[in-house]
Scaffold this motif. Structure first.
Motif, short mmCIF file in Angstrom:
data_model
loop_
_atom_site.label_atom_id
_atom_site.label_comp_id
_atom_site.label_asym_id
_atom_site.label_seq_id
_atom_site.Cartn_x
_atom_site.Cartn_y
_atom_site.Cartn_z
N ALA A 168 0.83 -1.21 0.00
CA ALA A 168 0.00 0.00 0.00
C ALA A 168 0.86 1.26 0.00
O ALA A 168 0.32 2.37 -0.02
CB ALA A 168 -0.92 0.01 1.22
N GLY A 169 2.19 1.09 0.03
CA GLY A 169 3.10 2.22 -0.03
C GLY A 169 3.64 2.68 1.30
O GLY A 169 4.34 3.70 1.38
N ALA A 170 3.36 1.94 2.38
CA ALA A 170 3.82 2.35 3.70
C ALA A 170 5.26 1.90 3.95
O ALA A 170 5.76 0.96 3.32
CB ALA A 170 2.90 1.77 4.77
N LEU A 171 5.92 2.58 4.88
CA LEU A 171 7.27 2.21 5.31
C LEU A 171 7.15 1.30 6.52
O LEU A 171 6.59 1.69 7.55
CB LEU A 171 8.07 3.46 5.69
N PRO A 172 7.66 0.05 6.46
CA PRO A 172 7.50 -0.89 7.57
C PRO A 172 8.68 -0.85 8.54
O PRO A 172 9.84 -0.83 8.14
CB PRO A 172 7.44 -2.25 6.86
N VAL A 173 8.39 -0.86 9.82
CA VAL A 173 9.41 -0.90 10.86
C VAL A 173 8.90 -1.77 12.00
O VAL A 173 7.73 -1.69 12.37
CB VAL A 173 9.74 0.51 11.40
N ALA A 174 9.79 -2.60 12.55
CA ALA A 174 9.46 -3.40 13.72
C ALA A 174 10.26 -2.87 14.90
O ALA A 174 11.49 -2.78 14.83
CB ALA A 174 9.78 -4.87 13.49
N LEU A 175 9.57 -2.50 15.97
CA LEU A 175 10.21 -2.02 17.20
C LEU A 175 9.78 -2.90 18.36
O LEU A 175 8.59 -3.14 18.55
CB LEU A 175 9.80 -0.58 17.50
N HIS A 176 10.74 -3.37 19.14
CA HIS A 176 10.39 -4.18 20.30
C HIS A 176 11.17 -3.71 21.52
O HIS A 176 12.38 -3.93 21.61
CB HIS A 176 10.69 -5.66 20.06
N PRO A 177 10.50 -3.05 22.47
CA PRO A 177 11.18 -2.65 23.71
C PRO A 177 11.48 -3.88 24.57
O PRO A 177 10.57 -4.67 24.86
CB PRO A 177 10.18 -1.72 24.40
N ALA A 178 12.72 -4.02 24.97
CA ALA A 178 13.12 -5.18 25.77
C ALA A 178 12.85 -4.89 27.25
O ALA A 178 13.76 -4.68 28.05
CB ALA A 178 14.59 -5.51 25.55
N MET A 179 11.58 -4.88 27.60
CA MET A 179 11.17 -4.67 28.98
C MET A 179 9.77 -5.24 29.17
O MET A 179 9.08 -5.54 28.19
CB MET A 179 11.18 -3.17 29.34
#
Length: 318
Positions: free
Chosen positions: A137-148
């Protein structure tokens, strides 16, 4: 910090002085949509708001989620997920691992995602492959995972400042990594880059260390109560805190106890009493003792000859 085309501050050329930067550069703002207001989503939404971004809407259904919205995201309107995503520049997906793929596909089918949006999820188990429908769909993908671990309470905002955030983007997508790192910094945390192919191993490591530690600590407390100790936390806190600190500082050189000394007789006594008093704990003790013996030998803390007796006792206690 510089501002990229997505409006997120990223690493860049330093200004002549911090004062001139503060006076001449407007703080970039994103309109953020949070799906949903679980423990993670509500806290990260509040952290992004604290960093200067606008929380446009949030998805929440349960009473607990609505209470978190009232506490951490007051005055933010509650909307269905597709409406939350449609109005956002940054779509934050903070849903359970198994629900993530279906949610992304559903948002794309509803035409709630568009070109130029940043779509971020917080699942530790997934990289960005699960966001591929959003990419189409044209979006920028990012995965963020806080280690807490999250409680969903305001104190989590301060705990973020001592945490790291795993950042994953598509292979060779330096823009995605830069956006993710900048968002992690704005949350108050330290970004750590994790490749897509390493994401599952990363998550397994955290699960093994943190979730299983809780089980181990609670089983130890259970045994102390059975031994007549009224306040197991008071007994355990100093020794467990020291053990954790030493293990992080010195690795396997921090191993102590009867296994590391080759005291097979003491280990046998442990197996006997656990078999009588807590048979449900016995198998876990045996397996962890075996792993401890192997690591003690490989690190030089236990002679291989002394490990033989320990292993024989443990083999008989399975």
């Amino acid at each position: 910090m510089s501002t990229d085309r997505h409006g997120v501050r990223g690493p860049g050329t330093a200004p002549d002085s911090p004062r001139s930067a503060a006076e001449t550069r407007p703080r970039p703002r994103l309109r953020v949509g949070v799906i949903s207001a679980g423990r993670v989503g509500s806290v990260l939404g509040a952290a992004l708001h604290r960093a200067g971004h606008e929380i446009g809407a949030v998805a929440a259904v349960s009473d607990a989620a609505l209470n978190r919205v009232s506490s951490l995201l007051p005055e933010v309107p509650v909307r269905p997920p597709d409406e939350v995503a449609r109005q956002a520049d940054l779509v934050l997906l903070a849903v359970p691992d198994d629900a993530l793929g279906g949610l992304v596909r559903g948002l794309v089918s509803a035409e709630a995602l568009r070109s130029g949006q940043i779509v971020v999820h917080t699942s530790g188990a997934h990289g960005v492959e699960v966001l591929e429908p959003a990419v189409s769909a044209g979006a920028l993908p990012v995965a963020l995972h806080p280690a807490m671990t999250f409680t969903g309470r305001p104190e989590d905002l301060e705990r973020l400042t001592a945490a790291t955030v795993a950042v994953t983007a598509r292979q060779d997508d330096e823009a995605g990594f830069s956006v993710g790192a900048a968002l992690a910094v704005e949350l108050g945390a330290e970004p750590v880059r994790i490749a897509e192919e390493s994401r599952k191993l990363y998550h397994a490591a955290l699960t093994h260390g943190s979730n299983h530690l809780i089980t181990l600590v609670n089983e130890s407390a259970q045994l102390l109560r059975a031994a007549g100790v009224e306040s197991p936390d008071r007994v355990l806190a100093p020794i467990l805190s020291a053990a954790l600190d030493n293990s992080l500082r010195y690795g396997d050189r921090a191993i102590t106890g009867p296994v590391s000394r080759g005291d097979a007789g003491t280990v046998r006594d442990h197996l006997d009493v656990l078999g009588e008093s807590a048979p449900d704990v016995l198998s876990g003790y045996v397996q962890l003792a075996k792993r401890t013996a192997a690591r003690a030998v490989s690190s030089g803390m236990l002679r291989a000859d002394d490990a033989v007796g320990v292993d024989e006792v443990l083999d008989g206690g399975h």
